[in-house]
Motif scaffolding. Structure first.
Motif, PDB file in Angstrom:
ATOM      1  N   GLY A  66       0.803  -1.213   0.000  1.00 39.31           N
ATOM      2  CA  GLY A  66       0.000   0.000   0.000  1.00 39.31           C
ATOM      3  C   GLY A  66       0.835   1.260   0.000  1.00 39.31           C
ATOM      4  O   GLY A  66       0.560   2.204  -0.761  1.00 39.31           O
ATOM      5  N   LEU A  67       1.865   1.312   0.837  1.00 42.63           N
ATOM      6  CA  LEU A  67       2.719   2.500   0.894  1.00 42.63           C
ATOM      7  C   LEU A  67       3.477   2.707  -0.407  1.00 42.63           C
ATOM      8  O   LEU A  67       3.668   3.852  -0.845  1.00 42.63           O
ATOM      9  CB  LEU A  67       3.697   2.372   2.056  1.00 42.63           C
ATOM     10  CG  LEU A  67       3.118   2.539   3.459  1.00 42.63           C
ATOM     11  CD1 LEU A  67       4.171   2.240   4.515  1.00 42.63           C
ATOM     12  CD2 LEU A  67       2.568   3.952   3.653  1.00 42.63           C
ATOM     13  N   ALA A 195      -7.460  -2.768  -1.224  1.00 37.50           N
ATOM     14  CA  ALA A 195      -8.519  -2.183  -2.049  1.00 37.50           C
ATOM     15  C   ALA A 195      -8.053  -0.875  -2.691  1.00 37.50           C
ATOM     16  O   ALA A 195      -8.367  -0.597  -3.861  1.00 37.50           O
ATOM     17  CB  ALA A 195      -9.764  -1.941  -1.192  1.00 37.50           C
ATOM     18  N   MET A 196      -7.264  -0.077  -1.958  1.00 37.57           N
ATOM     19  CA  MET A 196      -6.736   1.161  -2.522  1.00 37.57           C
ATOM     20  C   MET A 196      -5.716   0.880  -3.631  1.00 37.57           C
ATOM     21  O   MET A 196      -5.653   1.602  -4.624  1.00 37.57           O
ATOM     22  CB  MET A 196      -6.088   2.007  -1.419  1.00 37.57           C
ATOM     23  CG  MET A 196      -7.055   2.561  -0.393  1.00 37.57           C
ATOM     24  SD  MET A 196      -8.247   3.744  -1.097  1.00 37.57           S
ATOM     25  CE  MET A 196      -9.728   2.721  -1.127  1.00 37.57           C
ATOM     26  N   VAL A 197      -4.929  -0.168  -3.466  1.00 39.48           N
ATOM     27  CA  VAL A 197      -3.992  -0.567  -4.522  1.00 39.48           C
ATOM     28  C   VAL A 197      -4.762  -0.956  -5.779  1.00 39.48           C
ATOM     29  O   VAL A 197      -4.402  -0.567  -6.902  1.00 39.48           O
ATOM     30  CB  VAL A 197      -3.104  -1.725  -4.047  1.00 39.48           C
ATOM     31  CG1 VAL A 197      -2.297  -2.311  -5.209  1.00 39.48           C
ATOM     32  CG2 VAL A 197      -2.155  -1.246  -2.950  1.00 39.48           C
ATOM     33  N   ALA A 198      -5.835  -1.731  -5.614  1.00 39.60           N
ATOM     34  CA  ALA A 198      -6.664  -2.116  -6.756  1.00 39.60           C
ATOM     35  C   ALA A 198      -7.299  -0.883  -7.412  1.00 39.60           C
ATOM     36  O   ALA A 198      -7.380  -0.798  -8.648  1.00 39.60           O
ATOM     37  CB  ALA A 198      -7.740  -3.102  -6.308  1.00 39.60           C
ATOM     38  N   PRO A 273       1.667  -2.861 -10.305  1.00 33.08           N
ATOM     39  CA  PRO A 273       1.813  -4.190  -9.684  1.00 33.08           C
ATOM     40  C   PRO A 273       3.239  -4.479  -9.237  1.00 33.08           C
ATOM     41  O   PRO A 273       3.460  -5.047  -8.159  1.00 33.08           O
ATOM     42  CB  PRO A 273       1.377  -5.150 -10.798  1.00 33.08           C
ATOM     43  CG  PRO A 273       0.572  -4.329 -11.733  1.00 33.08           C
ATOM     44  CD  PRO A 273       1.157  -2.968 -11.682  1.00 33.08           C
ATOM     45  N   TRP A 274       4.224  -4.073 -10.060  1.00 34.45           N
ATOM     46  CA  TRP A 274       5.622  -4.300  -9.680  1.00 34.45           C
ATOM     47  C   TRP A 274       5.988  -3.466  -8.459  1.00 34.45           C
ATOM     48  O   TRP A 274       6.747  -3.914  -7.600  1.00 34.45           O
ATOM     49  CB  TRP A 274       6.540  -3.955 -10.843  1.00 34.45           C
ATOM     50  CG  TRP A 274       6.407  -4.891 -11.995  1.00 34.45           C
ATOM     51  CD1 TRP A 274       5.738  -4.678 -13.165  1.00 34.45           C
ATOM     52  CD2 TRP A 274       6.945  -6.213 -12.076  1.00 34.45           C
ATOM     53  NE1 TRP A 274       5.835  -5.770 -13.973  1.00 34.45           N
ATOM     54  CE2 TRP A 274       6.565  -6.729 -13.332  1.00 34.45           C
ATOM     55  CE3 TRP A 274       7.690  -7.004 -11.219  1.00 34.45           C
ATOM     56  CZ2 TRP A 274       6.921  -8.007 -13.750  1.00 34.45           C
ATOM     57  CZ3 TRP A 274       8.050  -8.279 -11.630  1.00 34.45           C
ATOM     58  CH2 TRP A 274       7.666  -8.767 -12.881  1.00 34.45           C
ATOM     59  N   THR A 275       5.464  -2.237  -8.394  1.00 33.89           N
ATOM     60  CA  THR A 275       5.734  -1.390  -7.233  1.00 33.89           C
ATOM     61  C   THR A 275       5.177  -2.018  -5.960  1.00 33.89           C
ATOM     62  O   THR A 275       5.824  -1.990  -4.906  1.00 33.89           O
ATOM     63  CB  THR A 275       5.121   0.001  -7.454  1.00 33.89           C
ATOM     64  OG1 THR A 275       5.644   0.567  -8.664  1.00 33.89           O
ATOM     65  CG2 THR A 275       5.440   0.926  -6.296  1.00 33.89           C
ATOM     66  N   ALA A 276       3.975  -2.586  -6.047  1.00 34.99           N
ATOM     67  CA  ALA A 276       3.393  -3.264  -4.880  1.00 34.99           C
ATOM     68  C   ALA A 276       4.254  -4.453  -4.461  1.00 34.99           C
ATOM     69  O   ALA A 276       4.495  -4.665  -3.266  1.00 34.99           O
ATOM     70  CB  ALA A 276       1.971  -3.717  -5.207  1.00 34.99           C
TER      71      ALA A 276
END
Length: 322
Positions: A66-67, A195-198, A273-276
């Motif tokens: 998330g961050l 959910a925020m990432v999505a 996605p890679w950042t997550a």
């Protein structure tokens, strides 16, 4: 197409395998013995895993992912690669919001305090972006410099209020990131970070256009103000959730997006996605390192990331590109 898919699949398997390995290591590393041999015959070991180790591991993965994505969105909003929630006053505003909720409604539930922290983070980040967009664009270092000063002022003011109210110990919990207190029933709010990432991935194309600037975005038909509000909500909610549950965790939102965009470019749909993945692996790896360095004692993950993140960021600044 086959060659492109192969190039994308190999790093994907490598990243997924590395994160899975860290996940397993996190489950078995700690003071309590949960080795594979004990798990085969001792029910207490399984209770320890489900009550403490698994929630802690999931909290580190969710908070890190998330961050990292919040930092990616923040950099798109500010149009600057040197900002993240910690260096933009967002985390400090969230901590001040939790403090205010504790003073005004001390018996309020954790979700209510999180909502107050998110509102404060939204207000604080809005002020930062309003000032940042007025700074000269040919001086990119002015934006993070202003953010550091702005965050320090907010943090100092909140610390003074906490001192006056005899809440220094509580305030330090919110400003020092660590996962040692995470148990089952005390981390589930972090699923909202997923959910925020999505949501960020869903709006990635429009956020990429937003990073081109106001005039270009409007010229391409983007609702600039609506996308700014959406980005602010994503950053504020993730920051508030992290501060309330585990405290401030520095450098993840700064290092992870820069590592990914340096390799993949500025397309947020491809980079998110890679950042997550990188943010989750970095946070989880530093949490494991904090458990090992002074075993059987622990070093907070925020302290470990302060050292590891600073080294990585210096490498990004001065290291040569391959």
């Amino acid at each position: 197409m086959t060659a492109i898919a192969a190039r994308l699949t190999r790093p994907g398997f490598a990243a997924g395998g590395a994160l899975a390995l860290l996940f397993v290591v996190s489950l078995v590393v700690g003071v309590g013995d949960v080795s594979l041999s004990r798990l085969t015959h001792d029910p207490e070991a399984w209770r320890l895993v489900f009550a403490s180790r698994l929630p802690r591991t999931l909290a580190a993965v969710l908070a890190g992912a998330g961050l990292a994505v919040a930092g990616l969105v923040m950099q798109a909003l500010a149009r600057n690669r040197f900002v993240e929630p910690t260096t933009a006053g967002t985390d400090q505003s969230a901590a001040a919001g939790v403090l205010l909720m504790t003073l005004l409604w001390p018996s309020s539930s954790l979700p209510v305090k999180t909502a107050g922290a998110a509102a404060a983070a939204l207000a604080g980040t809005s002020v930062f972006l309003a000032v940042a967009h007025r700074l000269p664009p040919n001086q990119p270092f002015l934006v993070p410099l202003f953010g550091l000063i702005y965050g320090a002022v907010l943090g100092s003011a909140a610390m003074f209020v906490a001192w006056q109210a005899d809440l220094i110990q509580f305030f330090e919990i919110w400003t020092r990131g660590e996962f040692s207190g995470v148990l089952r029933g005390r981390y589930e709010l972090l699923w909202l970070s997923a959910a925020m990432v999505a949501l960020a991935w869903w709006a990635a194309d429009r956020l990429t256009i937003l990073s081109l600037g106001r005039d270009v975005s409007i010229g391409l038909g983007l609702d600039y103000q609506a996308m700014m509000r959406l980005g602010l909500v994503i950053v504020s909610v993730v920051s508030a959730l992290t501060v309330v549950v585990v405290g401030m965790i520095p450098f993840v939102g700064l290092v992870a997006p820069n590592l990914v965009t340096r390799a993949l470019g500025d397309d947020l749909r491809r980079a998110a996605p890679w950042t997550a993945f990188v943010g989750a692996a970095l946070t989880l790896g530093c949490d494991i390192l904090g458990r090992i360095v002074r075993y059987p004692y622990e070093i907070p993950v925020g302290t470990i990331l302060g050292a590891v993140g600073a080294a990585l960021f210096l490498w990004l600044l001065f290291g040569r590109r391959a």
